[in-house]
Design a protein around this motif. Structure first.
Motif: not given
Length: 248
Positions: A180-184, A186-190, A205-211, A219-229
């Motif tokens: 819904a929004y760009v998350e920013t 203190f937690v980190e993700h794998g 930066d914007w990256f195409p991603v696949a399976a 921490p504090y890396c702005p992040q967002w995902f949108g599904a394509l295809g």
């Protein structure tokens, strides 16, 4: 697939990384004899946890990690048995287990298997009980809507309980669905992409991603995902959670 002329989609930055299969490097790992280990996230890039793929031939067995380390195992392919306390649990594709720190156990491949494993130092909470073993299957967890348009839902794999210091979920996006929004924060993700694909924003930066792609978000890396295809996209995502930011 190995590419010619030094091509890869893998990128490692100060607060994020995208590791694609075209740059995987197999290494040995203590406690995993005979397994093909590919470490995709580690403290060497700035993370506070380790995430790796383990390709296990039939009959191969892995032992528990070091003192104070909790382990999450997710079966991508094949089947394994998780044995602890004299009891064996069979885990097949899309099954998982969170083994609390200090729990002696063995993972043995019933057939050739491929696992995603995440390990971290457990952060206890004063006054809270030690976590229990968690065993489950993605398909048996309820799908909870996360967007008004119905295109995003989540399956929570670990109980929402003060005993646990992390959260691991499967996020499910219908085509065209997005965060819904760009998350920013203190937690980190794998993260590991399970199905489908789309575009991920990490910092600016914007990256195409696949399976098969793996992402580390610091921490504090702005992040967002949108599904394509034309097909749904799913990813498995970890975050440190449920603890004061000053505690580890």
């Amino acid at each position: 697939m190995r590419r010619q002329f030094g091509e890869t989609r893998s990128v490692v930055g100060r607060r994020h990384a995208l590791i694609s299969a075209d740059s995987h490097e197999v290494t040995p790992m203590p406690g995993w004899p005979g397994a093909r280990i590919v470490v995709v996230i580690s403290p060497h890039m700035g993370a506070r946890f380790v995430q790796f793929f383990a390709g296990m031939p039939e009959g191969a067995a892995a032992q528990a990690p070091g003192e104070g380390v909790e382990r999450f195992v997710f079966v991508l392919e094949g089947a394994v048995t998780l044995t602890l306390g004299g009891e064996a649990h069979r885990l097949e594709a899309e099954d998982y287990a969170l083994v609390p720190a200090g729990t002696a156990h063995e993972i043995e491949a019933v057939s050739a298997a491929r696992l995603m494993v995440l390990e971290k130092m457990f952060v206890p909470l004063e006054g809270a009980a030690h976590p229990d073993l968690v065993i489950g299957s993605v398909g048996k967890q309820p799908s909870r809507p996360m967007s008004e348009d119905g295109l995003l839902s989540v399956r929570k794999l670990i109980p929402v309980d003060e005993r646990f210091d992390c959260e691991i979920n499967v996020m499910e996006f219908q085509p065209g669905g997005s965060l819904a929004y760009v998350e920013t924060h203190f937690v980190e993700h794998g993260l590991v992409m399970l199905d489908g694909g789309g575009v991920y924003r990490l910092d600016d930066d914007w990256f195409p991603v696949a399976a098969g792609d793996v992402i580390w978000m610091g921490p504090y890396c702005p992040q967002w995902f949108g599904a394509l295809g034309a097909t749904p996209a799913r990813y498995l995502i970890y975050k440190n959670w449920n603890r004061d930011p000053l505690d580890g």
